[in-house]
Enzyme design. Sequence first.
Site, PDB file in Angstrom:
ATOM      1  N   SER B  11     -37.606 102.592  34.672  1.00 24.89           N
ATOM      2  CA  SER B  11     -38.230 103.678  35.428  1.00 24.89           C
ATOM      3  C   SER B  11     -37.316 104.097  36.574  1.00 24.89           C
ATOM      4  CB  SER B  11     -39.579 103.240  35.980  1.00 24.89           C
ATOM      5  OG  SER B  11     -40.052 104.203  36.913  1.00 24.89           O
ATOM      6  N   HIS B  12     -37.527 105.314  37.053  1.00 25.18           N
ATOM      7  CA  HIS B  12     -36.787 105.804  38.211  1.00 25.18           C
ATOM      8  C   HIS B  12     -37.177 105.060  39.492  1.00 25.18           C
ATOM      9  CE1 HIS B  12     -35.471 109.070  35.708  1.00 25.18           C
ATOM     10  NE2 HIS B  12     -34.883 109.673  36.711  1.00 25.18           N
TER      11      HIS B  12
END
Lengths: 194, 124
Positions: B11-12
Amino acid sequence: MLTVELTKKWMELFYAQIDQEKAYLSELDTPIGDGDHGNNMKRGVDGVKDSLAKLKDPTLKETLRTIAMALISKVGGASGPLYGTAFLEMAKKCDESQEPAILFAAALEGIKKRGGAKEGDKTMVDVWAPTVKALTDGSFGTEQIKQAVASTKEMIARKGRASYLGERSVGHLDPGAMSSGYLFETFIAAGGVK
Amino acid sequence: MTKKIGIVIVSHVPEIAAGIPRLLEQVAADVALTFAGGTDAGEVGTSATKIVTAFEQNEAAELLAFYDLGSAKMNLELAIEMSDKKVHLYDTALLEGAYTAATLLQADVPLTEIEKQLAPLKIK
Ligand SMILES: Nc1ncnc2c1ncn2[C@@H]1O[C@H](COP(=O)(O)OP(=O)(O)O)[C@@H](O)[C@H]1O
Ligand SMILES: [Mg+2]
């Protein structure tokens, strides 16, 4: 012909350009993205500068690879793996040819493969593709690059964060197209094409 | 006993990447779960090097990878090229895809069957 000397000069000028236009690139990324493109690119070119400084008598391949790895590991946004892949593909190709038209064509293929964008999707591909073509037919130049960057304004984004906005992305320049424009303009300024 | 296939979450945001395995653990106690979130500096973004580390830290030799947004996919693909592990990448909704896979891996469902169940969750 791309050489180590030319590549270093090019990266110095690209660094200076990104440093100067960092706020503008992030501003372009604000209405159709997350407002970080300038910061991302600045982190990237900082990494490029540091890692190139550590190289001793590098070959062209090592130089291009080093640039690629710095961009891949430092940029953080989508532009990192894309620019990184571009330089990685140039590194792979440079034993065979040091011709800018051929190297940039290999880089463009890498960007397309990595990001899946086509021409007209309002991404950096819309600067890379016409520029690679212009290098082959002799129309390559600052004017041509500026036109390619400007052409992204009326496009509807189909890739990247801006694509979530769909038609609302029309009327804005693509930030990655602008930074790619800087990359090619500084290539010319470094003496890349006579 | 740890299952042969593990899961990697990308994920970012570091907290999202770390949070999803917490949810999966509930249904997949024996599935090796690792994650990569944020840039090397811990900011919002993804990093191919962090993803390679998540592959290597995972006990399983074969991995199913799930991600949030497009640029995470690009770094995942770069990481796959840099790593020796066998990694399958899915364009499903991150949480639903990973949860489905975790549940089925825990129940020893074969990968071909898992992939059939993941297919309708593909959104990107
Ligand atoms: N799939 C893609 N293919 C080609 N270029 C892309 C793609 N996704 C994003 N880009 C380019 O990357 C730029 C955005 O870079 P950046 O802001 O650094 O990353 P992020 O979008 O992750 O925040 C866009 O303006 C566009 O030119
Ligand atoms: Mg951005």
